[in-house]
Design a protein around this motif. Structure first.
Motif, mmCIF file in Angstrom:
data_model
loop_
_atom_site.group_PDB
_atom_site.id
_atom_site.type_symbol
_atom_site.label_atom_id
_atom_site.label_comp_id
_atom_site.label_asym_id
_atom_site.label_seq_id
_atom_site.Cartn_x
_atom_site.Cartn_y
_atom_site.Cartn_z
ATOM 1 N N THR A 130 -33.591 7.074 -42.305
ATOM 2 C CA THR A 130 -33.813 8.092 -41.277
ATOM 3 C C THR A 130 -35.087 8.870 -41.553
ATOM 4 O O THR A 130 -35.923 9.066 -40.665
ATOM 5 N N THR A 131 -35.249 9.313 -42.797
ATOM 6 C CA THR A 131 -36.452 10.080 -43.129
ATOM 7 C C THR A 131 -37.700 9.227 -42.992
ATOM 8 O O THR A 131 -38.711 9.670 -42.423
ATOM 9 N N THR A 134 -38.521 8.505 -39.341
ATOM 10 C CA THR A 134 -39.029 9.724 -38.697
ATOM 11 C C THR A 134 -40.439 10.042 -39.173
ATOM 12 O O THR A 134 -41.299 10.449 -38.388
ATOM 13 N N SER A 155 -35.940 15.004 -35.526
ATOM 14 C CA SER A 155 -37.210 15.390 -36.135
ATOM 15 C C SER A 155 -37.402 16.894 -36.015
ATOM 16 O O SER A 155 -37.320 17.458 -34.916
ATOM 17 N N ASN A 289 -38.407 12.308 -51.473
ATOM 18 C CA ASN A 289 -39.228 12.302 -50.265
ATOM 19 C C ASN A 289 -40.677 11.922 -50.540
ATOM 20 O O ASN A 289 -41.396 11.514 -49.621
ATOM 21 N N ASN A 292 -40.296 8.292 -50.092
ATOM 22 C CA ASN A 292 -40.218 8.028 -48.651
ATOM 23 C C ASN A 292 -41.600 8.096 -48.013
ATOM 24 O O ASN A 292 -41.949 7.273 -47.154
ATOM 25 N N GLY A 319 -40.016 17.407 -41.705
ATOM 26 C CA GLY A 319 -38.750 16.853 -42.148
ATOM 27 C C GLY A 319 -37.826 16.486 -41.007
ATOM 28 O O GLY A 319 -38.216 16.430 -39.837
ATOM 29 N N VAL A 320 -36.578 16.235 -41.373
ATOM 30 C CA VAL A 320 -35.535 15.823 -40.445
ATOM 31 C C VAL A 320 -34.379 16.801 -40.568
ATOM 32 O O VAL A 320 -34.028 17.222 -41.672
ATOM 33 N N ARG A 323 -31.690 16.871 -43.486
ATOM 34 C CA ARG A 323 -32.218 16.198 -44.661
ATOM 35 C C ARG A 323 -33.005 17.227 -45.456
ATOM 36 O O ARG A 323 -34.095 17.633 -45.064
ATOM 37 N N GLU A 325 -32.670 20.336 -45.647
ATOM 38 C CA GLU A 325 -33.040 21.399 -44.708
ATOM 39 C C GLU A 325 -32.619 22.759 -45.262
ATOM 40 O O GLU A 325 -31.459 22.982 -45.587
ATOM 41 N N ASP A 338 -27.800 18.879 -46.316
ATOM 42 C CA ASP A 338 -28.279 17.507 -46.415
ATOM 43 C C ASP A 338 -27.193 16.540 -45.951
ATOM 44 O O ASP A 338 -26.000 16.785 -46.152
#
Length: 463
Positions: A130-131, A134, A155, A289, A292, A319-320, A323, A325, A338
């Motif tokens: 997902t990350t 995005t 997103s 990340n 990622n 970020g997403v 995730r 956050e 998360d």
């Protein structure tokens, strides 16, 4: 019949699709498709079992949604009915549509149909997809390269899981559940991990790995595969062009170097096929990340986006949702949300928090699915043992019925740390009010995120 051989009736439709109906429209992947059709002026409506912030957004965008199984809400002139495999086979609307000869297709059928004529960047993996998808979609949008995005998360830059572009390029999160990703035909594929998951579908870890090998085989001739270096059975992944990426392993084709943290941001350089590219800044938390970002940067470099534009886009990436956050991040309290719901994701999450913050770490985890909890209880326990304190919530069942003898206690009993317990949501809120934790993360793929605002309010009242 296996998923990859399933006949897709949408591919036979030659005329315009004017009216679609979604069963399970509030799912993250389903809502992206709903938004796609809405962007093409199609009449979109659907059902979901409960109202959520996402369904409210869809309604505000002009999509009609109801929350009870009601066959009267299904118009006879619908061109296609789209459902998610997460919907129970006993759903009254799904049964009605099948019995009355509607064109009924899965979400994966629609993605196959949409991407028949586009250049496809497909991101698969048991975690990280997902990350990374995005990030890639953001890179293509921020640099003006352009893409259509079908994402499995919201997103933070654009507050959406879908956007459209005139560019004939699609970025797709390739979902392994129900073997859905085997309907896609990537021009460029990313494989982040091949760890065991969805064993209710695959049966064994080896079958999961086999599916990823088949996914790699679906890369078009002269296309490219970008896979994480060191994957088990990674030597069986093949495409005409194949790059590997890593956080720091110098045996990979692409990896990060010279990493440092300045004011909460990660600064690093990239080695891309023995070429050093300096000066990347990533403003979201979690060491994972950086890895990622390495994968996303490898994609952007492969399709020849200018390096300075890539650097700007990475620095702009917010970020997403769900995730890593932040809900609170100040001297008194740090509260992070998360989506982590797999043991490897939990380990990466906890390691990422440790890289940024000192002090006692409280992890609140809601296990997702009885089957996953049963299959991975020991691995969950090992990952959660990296925290100082763990609070487990009852299992979120999602699409499953209870399994005898399977509860959050399966994880608790296998954990080695002493500071651990199982609490209801109500007792969790009371406990937080009394204990006032400074550093806390809530994680899981269920409805644990509904607790974030109440917890934030409790902690803010103590500041």
């Amino acid at each position: 019949m296996s998923e990859q051989n399933h006949t897709n009736p949408l591919l036979a439709i030659k005329s315009e699709i004017n009216k679609v109906y979604f069963i399970g429209i509030g799912g993250i992947g389903m809502s992206a498709l709903a938004r796609y059709f809405k962007s093409r002026k199609v009449d979109v409506s659907g059902y979901d079992r409960k109202e959520t912030p996402l369904t409210k957004q869809l309604v505000s965008e002009g999509i009609k949604i109801h929350y009870n199984e009601d066959i009267k809400s299904i118009s006879r002139d619908i061109d296609a009915v789209i459902y998610t495999p997460a919907i129970a086979e006993t759903n009254k609307e799904l049964i009605f549509c099948r019995e009355n000869n509607f064109i009924v297709v899965k979400r994966s059928d629609v993605l196959q149909w949409i991407t028949e004529r586009t250049f496809n960047i497909c991101v698969g993996g048991s975690h990280g997809k997902t990350t990374i998808s995005t990030m890639i979609a953001h890179l293509l949008r921020d640099t003006k390269y352009g893409c259509n995005a079908f994402l499995g998360g919201v997103s933070a830059n654009y507050n959406s899981n879908f956007w459209a572009s005139e560019k004939n390029v699609s970025v797709i999160e390739a979902d392994e559940y129900d073997r859905s990703f085997l309907k896609l035909s990537p021009d460029l594929a990313v494989i982040t991990a091949m760890d065991a998951d969805h064993l209710d579908i695959y049966g064994t870890a080896r079958e999961v790995e086999n599916a990823y090998i088949q996914f790699a085989q679906r890369v078009k001739p002269h296309g490219c595969l970008i896979s994480k270096y060191g994957l088990k059975r990674g030597d069986e992944l093949y495409a005409d062009n194949h790059l590997t990426y890593s956080f720091e392993d110098k045996n990979a084709d692409v990896f990060s170097v010279n990493r440092k943290i300045i004011n909460g941001a990660y600064h690093f350089d990239i080695s891309y096929q023995n070429q050093l590219i300096e000066g990347f800044t990533l403003n979201i938390g979690g060491l994972h990340n950086i890895e990622n970002a390495v994968a996303a940067i490898a994609v952007a470099k492969y399709i020849a986006i200018e390096e300075e534009k890539i650097k700007t886009a990475i620095a702009n990436f917010k970020g997403v949702k769900r995730r890593f956050e932040y809900y609170l991040n100040n001297d008194k309290h740090i509260l992070i949300d998360d989506y982590a719901h797999h043991p490897q994701e939990l380990s990466a999450l906890i390691n990422g928090i440790r890289s940024l913050f000192d002090g006692k770490l409280t992890v609140v985890f809601q296990p997702h699915l009885y089957s996953r909890t049963n299959d991975m209880a020991a691995d969950f326990a090992s990952s959660l043992d990296k925290a100082d304190e763990v609070i487990l919530l009852p299992i979120y069942p999602a699409r499953e019925l209870p399994m005898e003898g399977v509860s959050s206690d399966l994880i608790l009993q296998r954990m080695k740390i002493s500071n651990k317990r199982i609490l209801s949501k109500e007792d969790l809120l009371k406990t937080i009010s009394l204990e006032n934790p400074r550093l806390m993360v809530l994680c899981g793929a269920g409805d644990i995120d509904e607790l974030l605002l109440p917890i934030k309010e409790i902690l803010e009242a103590k500041q």
